[in-house]
Design a protein around this motif. Sequence first.
Motif, PDB file in Angstrom:
ATOM      1  N   GLU A  54       0.829  -1.203   0.000  1.00  0.00           N
ATOM      2  CA  GLU A  54       0.000   0.000   0.000  1.00  0.00           C
ATOM      3  C   GLU A  54       0.867   1.259   0.000  1.00  0.00           C
ATOM      4  OE1 GLU A  54      -4.296  -0.942   1.890  1.00  0.00           O
ATOM      5  OE2 GLU A  54      -2.709  -0.574   3.362  1.00  0.00           O
ATOM      6  N   ALA A  55       1.902   1.256   0.815  1.00  0.00           N
ATOM      7  CA  ALA A  55       2.754   2.440   0.928  1.00  0.00           C
ATOM      8  C   ALA A  55       3.571   2.671  -0.344  1.00  0.00           C
ATOM      9  CB  ALA A  55       3.679   2.299   2.131  1.00  0.00           C
ATOM     10  N   ASP A  56       4.172   1.615  -0.881  1.00  0.00           N
ATOM     11  CA  ASP A  56       5.064   1.765  -2.028  1.00  0.00           C
ATOM     12  C   ASP A  56       4.309   2.079  -3.321  1.00  0.00           C
ATOM     13  OD1 ASP A  56       7.062   1.221  -0.287  1.00  0.00           O
ATOM     14  OD2 ASP A  56       7.553  -0.770  -1.079  1.00  0.00           O
ATOM     15  N   ALA A  57       3.102   1.529  -3.470  1.00  0.00           N
ATOM     16  CA  ALA A  57       2.340   1.717  -4.705  1.00  0.00           C
ATOM     17  C   ALA A  57       1.232   2.751  -4.562  1.00  0.00           C
ATOM     18  CB  ALA A  57       1.743   0.378  -5.156  1.00  0.00           C
ATOM     19  N   ASP A  58       1.141   3.396  -3.388  1.00  0.00           N
ATOM     20  CA  ASP A  58       0.051   4.334  -3.106  1.00  0.00           C
ATOM     21  C   ASP A  58      -1.290   3.650  -3.379  1.00  0.00           C
ATOM     22  OD1 ASP A  58      -1.140   6.691  -2.296  1.00  0.00           O
ATOM     23  OD2 ASP A  58      -1.020   7.625  -4.278  1.00  0.00           O
ATOM     24  N   ALA A  59      -1.385   2.398  -2.936  1.00  0.00           N
ATOM     25  CA  ALA A  59      -2.520   1.545  -3.272  1.00  0.00           C
ATOM     26  C   ALA A  59      -3.453   1.346  -2.082  1.00  0.00           C
ATOM     27  CB  ALA A  59      -2.013   0.181  -3.751  1.00  0.00           C
ATOM     28  N   ASP A  60      -4.632   0.837  -2.395  1.00  0.00           N
ATOM     29  CA  ASP A  60      -5.583   0.380  -1.386  1.00  0.00           C
ATOM     30  C   ASP A  60      -5.751  -1.124  -1.590  1.00  0.00           C
ATOM     31  OD1 ASP A  60      -7.822   0.663   0.620  1.00  0.00           O
ATOM     32  OD2 ASP A  60      -8.974  -0.040  -1.092  1.00  0.00           O
ATOM     33  N   VAL A  61      -5.443  -1.924  -0.573  1.00  0.00           N
ATOM     34  CA  VAL A  61      -5.456  -3.377  -0.706  1.00  0.00           C
ATOM     35  C   VAL A  61      -6.254  -3.999   0.423  1.00  0.00           C
ATOM     36  CG1 VAL A  61      -4.056  -5.463  -0.966  1.00  0.00           C
ATOM     37  CG2 VAL A  61      -3.113  -3.258  -1.672  1.00  0.00           C
ATOM     38  N   SER A  62      -7.125  -4.939   0.091  1.00  0.00           N
ATOM     39  CA  SER A  62      -7.819  -5.717   1.109  1.00  0.00           C
ATOM     40  C   SER A  62      -7.794  -7.187   0.712  1.00  0.00           C
ATOM     41  CB  SER A  62      -9.272  -5.251   1.275  1.00  0.00           C
ATOM     42  OG  SER A  62     -10.002  -5.419   0.078  1.00  0.00           O
ATOM     43  N   VAL A  63      -7.900  -8.071   1.699  1.00  0.00           N
ATOM     44  CA  VAL A  63      -7.917  -9.514   1.443  1.00  0.00           C
ATOM     45  C   VAL A  63      -9.357  -9.949   1.240  1.00  0.00           C
ATOM     46  CG1 VAL A  63      -7.374 -11.789   2.355  1.00  0.00           C
ATOM     47  CG2 VAL A  63      -5.827  -9.877   2.809  1.00  0.00           C
ATOM     48  N   GLU A  64      -9.647 -10.411   0.025  1.00  0.00           N
ATOM     49  CA  GLU A  64     -11.001 -10.845  -0.300  1.00  0.00           C
ATOM     50  C   GLU A  64     -11.231 -12.294   0.096  1.00  0.00           C
ATOM     51  OE1 GLU A  64     -12.709 -11.543  -4.555  1.00  0.00           O
ATOM     52  OE2 GLU A  64     -13.130  -9.454  -4.040  1.00  0.00           O
ATOM     53  N   SER A  65     -10.222 -13.134  -0.081  1.00  0.00           N
ATOM     54  CA  SER A  65     -10.335 -14.540   0.304  1.00  0.00           C
ATOM     55  C   SER A  65      -8.942 -15.096   0.531  1.00  0.00           C
ATOM     56  CB  SER A  65     -11.073 -15.363  -0.764  1.00  0.00           C
ATOM     57  OG  SER A  65     -10.361 -15.360  -1.971  1.00  0.00           O
ATOM     58  N   ILE A  66      -8.897 -16.262   1.222  1.00  0.00           N
ATOM     59  CA  ILE A  66      -7.606 -16.833   1.579  1.00  0.00           C
ATOM     60  C   ILE A  66      -7.705 -18.343   1.717  1.00  0.00           C
ATOM     61  CG2 ILE A  66      -8.033 -16.448   4.040  1.00  0.00           C
ATOM     62  CD1 ILE A  66      -5.012 -15.928   4.328  1.00  0.00           C
ATOM     63  N   VAL A  67      -6.666 -19.034   1.282  1.00  0.00           N
ATOM     64  CA  VAL A  67      -6.516 -20.474   1.501  1.00  0.00           C
ATOM     65  C   VAL A  67      -5.185 -20.684   2.210  1.00  0.00           C
ATOM     66  CG1 VAL A  67      -6.238 -22.745   0.461  1.00  0.00           C
ATOM     67  CG2 VAL A  67      -7.861 -21.151  -0.515  1.00  0.00           C
ATOM     68  N   THR A  68      -5.198 -21.391   3.312  1.00  0.00           N
ATOM     69  CA  THR A  68      -3.981 -21.691   4.055  1.00  0.00           C
ATOM     70  C   THR A  68      -3.705 -23.187   3.990  1.00  0.00           C
ATOM     71  OG1 THR A  68      -5.235 -21.913   6.110  1.00  0.00           O
ATOM     72  CG2 THR A  68      -4.327 -19.744   5.615  1.00  0.00           C
ATOM     73  N   PRO A  69      -2.456 -23.607   4.247  1.00  0.00           N
ATOM     74  CA  PRO A  69      -2.128 -25.036   4.170  1.00  0.00           C
ATOM     75  C   PRO A  69      -2.960 -25.905   5.097  1.00  0.00           C
ATOM     76  CG  PRO A  69      -0.132 -23.728   4.205  1.00  0.00           C
ATOM     77  CD  PRO A  69      -1.263 -22.785   4.490  1.00  0.00           C
ATOM     78  N   ASP A  70      -3.451 -25.347   6.198  1.00  0.00           N
ATOM     79  CA  ASP A  70      -4.204 -26.158   7.141  1.00  0.00           C
ATOM     80  C   ASP A  70      -5.709 -26.004   6.970  1.00  0.00           C
ATOM     81  OD1 ASP A  70      -4.333 -23.557   7.924  1.00  0.00           O
ATOM     82  OD2 ASP A  70      -3.837 -23.910  10.029  1.00  0.00           O
ATOM     83  N   SER A  71      -6.132 -25.413   5.846  1.00  0.00           N
ATOM     84  CA  SER A  71      -7.572 -25.283   5.596  1.00  0.00           C
ATOM     85  C   SER A  71      -7.967 -26.175   4.446  1.00  0.00           C
ATOM     86  CB  SER A  71      -7.944 -23.831   5.297  1.00  0.00           C
ATOM     87  OG  SER A  71      -7.345 -23.419   4.086  1.00  0.00           O
ATOM     88  N   ASP A  72      -9.193 -26.673   4.477  1.00  0.00           N
ATOM     89  CA  ASP A  72      -9.672 -27.575   3.439  1.00  0.00           C
ATOM     90  C   ASP A  72     -10.280 -26.833   2.263  1.00  0.00           C
ATOM     91  OD1 ASP A  72      -8.958 -29.803   4.906  1.00  0.00           O
ATOM     92  OD2 ASP A  72     -10.864 -29.825   5.991  1.00  0.00           O
ATOM     93  N   SER A  73     -10.708 -25.609   2.483  1.00  0.00           N
ATOM     94  CA  SER A  73     -11.376 -24.871   1.424  1.00  0.00           C
ATOM     95  C   SER A  73     -11.128 -23.391   1.596  1.00  0.00           C
ATOM     96  CB  SER A  73     -12.891 -25.150   1.429  1.00  0.00           C
ATOM     97  OG  SER A  73     -13.453 -24.740   2.657  1.00  0.00           O
ATOM     98  N   GLU A  74     -11.459 -22.652   0.573  1.00  0.00           N
ATOM     99  CA  GLU A  74     -11.235 -21.222   0.584  1.00  0.00           C
ATOM    100  C   GLU A  74     -12.292 -20.518   1.418  1.00  0.00           C
ATOM    101  OE1 GLU A  74     -10.035 -17.843  -2.663  1.00  0.00           O
ATOM    102  OE2 GLU A  74     -11.371 -19.450  -3.270  1.00  0.00           O
ATOM    103  N   ARG A  75     -11.839 -19.539   2.206  1.00  0.00           N
ATOM    104  CA  ARG A  75     -12.762 -18.691   2.942  1.00  0.00           C
ATOM    105  C   ARG A  75     -12.926 -17.414   2.135  1.00  0.00           C
ATOM    106  NH1 ARG A  75      -9.084 -19.470   7.075  1.00  0.00           N
ATOM    107  NH2 ARG A  75      -8.773 -17.235   7.316  1.00  0.00           N
ATOM    108  N   SER A  76     -14.139 -17.114   1.714  1.00  0.00           N
ATOM    109  CA  SER A  76     -14.367 -15.928   0.912  1.00  0.00           C
ATOM    110  C   SER A  76     -15.368 -15.017   1.594  1.00  0.00           C
ATOM    111  CB  SER A  76     -14.895 -16.313  -0.480  1.00  0.00           C
ATOM    112  OG  SER A  76     -16.096 -17.048  -0.358  1.00  0.00           O
ATOM    113  N   VAL A  77     -15.332 -13.749   1.229  1.00  0.00           N
ATOM    114  CA  VAL A  77     -16.215 -12.775   1.847  1.00  0.00           C
ATOM    115  C   VAL A  77     -17.660 -13.150   1.588  1.00  0.00           C
ATOM    116  CG1 VAL A  77     -16.897 -10.362   1.855  1.00  0.00           C
ATOM    117  CG2 VAL A  77     -14.494 -10.972   1.607  1.00  0.00           C
ATOM    118  N   GLY A  78     -18.458 -13.231   2.638  1.00  0.00           N
ATOM    119  CA  GLY A  78     -19.860 -13.578   2.497  1.00  0.00           C
ATOM    120  C   GLY A  78     -20.099 -15.052   2.275  1.00  0.00           C
ATOM    121  N   GLY A  79     -19.042 -15.867   2.224  1.00  0.00           N
ATOM    122  CA  GLY A  79     -19.207 -17.304   2.056  1.00  0.00           C
ATOM    123  C   GLY A  79     -19.513 -17.727   0.636  1.00  0.00           C
TER     124      GLY A  79
END
Length: 238
Positions: free
Chosen positions: A153-178
């Motif tokens: 955000e600082a280097d690119a003068d950007a606005d960034v948010s995490v919409e969804s994420i998958v981690t090694p210990d998760s079985d499926s993607e968690r997304s906004v609103g499901g």
Amino acid sequence: MSQTDSAGARLTLDLWHPNCWAIEATDRTDGGILAHTVQQTVQSPTASVNGVFTAYGATKSDVENCLDAVRASPYAGEIQELQARIGHKRDAPGTVVRQFLLEYDPDELVCPTLLEHGFVHSAPVRIEDGRERWQVSFTGERPEIQSALDAVEADADADVSVESIVTPDSDSERSVGGLRTDSLTPAQRRAFEAAREAGYYQWPRGISVRELAAQMDISKTTLLEHLRTAESKLLDPE
């Protein structure tokens, strides 16, 4: 932005940055753009990059308006169209699909900044409604993700948010609103999200189709078409 639970995460980032012709074009029109590949070209006296893109939309007019907005941008070079097709869902979520080449200034790219801070691009970038959606993998450790996002955000003068994420210990993607709405066109996504937020899918319904159409300043028929198509895609993604 929230911190992730473990290292080696795959994330979908919702991102805005300045001086981007694709962000500007999709913010002003109902069309969307997929960014496939970008290649460096060396020209005298300045260097530039060539990209392969797909413009898409629900109608031919949506795509034409989007391409006209790209042509009008001071940040974009000349468009070289490659293909114009209808009904190719695998190419892009829209009904009308047009591929093109574009040369532009590499200084406006956000990809090097993401890579510098450990976010490796893993899929075509989807640009709609003046925002970019990046599928990335993070190469660092868990405690570093939040600070890496802050640095982007600082280097690119950007606005960034995490919409969804998958981690090694998760079985499926968690997304906004499901729900995953990647298959929807911009108009379908706006209609569906507006209906969900207004309580259209609650029982009893919190708003009627007529009221929602009036709020969105579109016809009842158009709203119902968007909702039914969106519901069909979400219930049967294939």
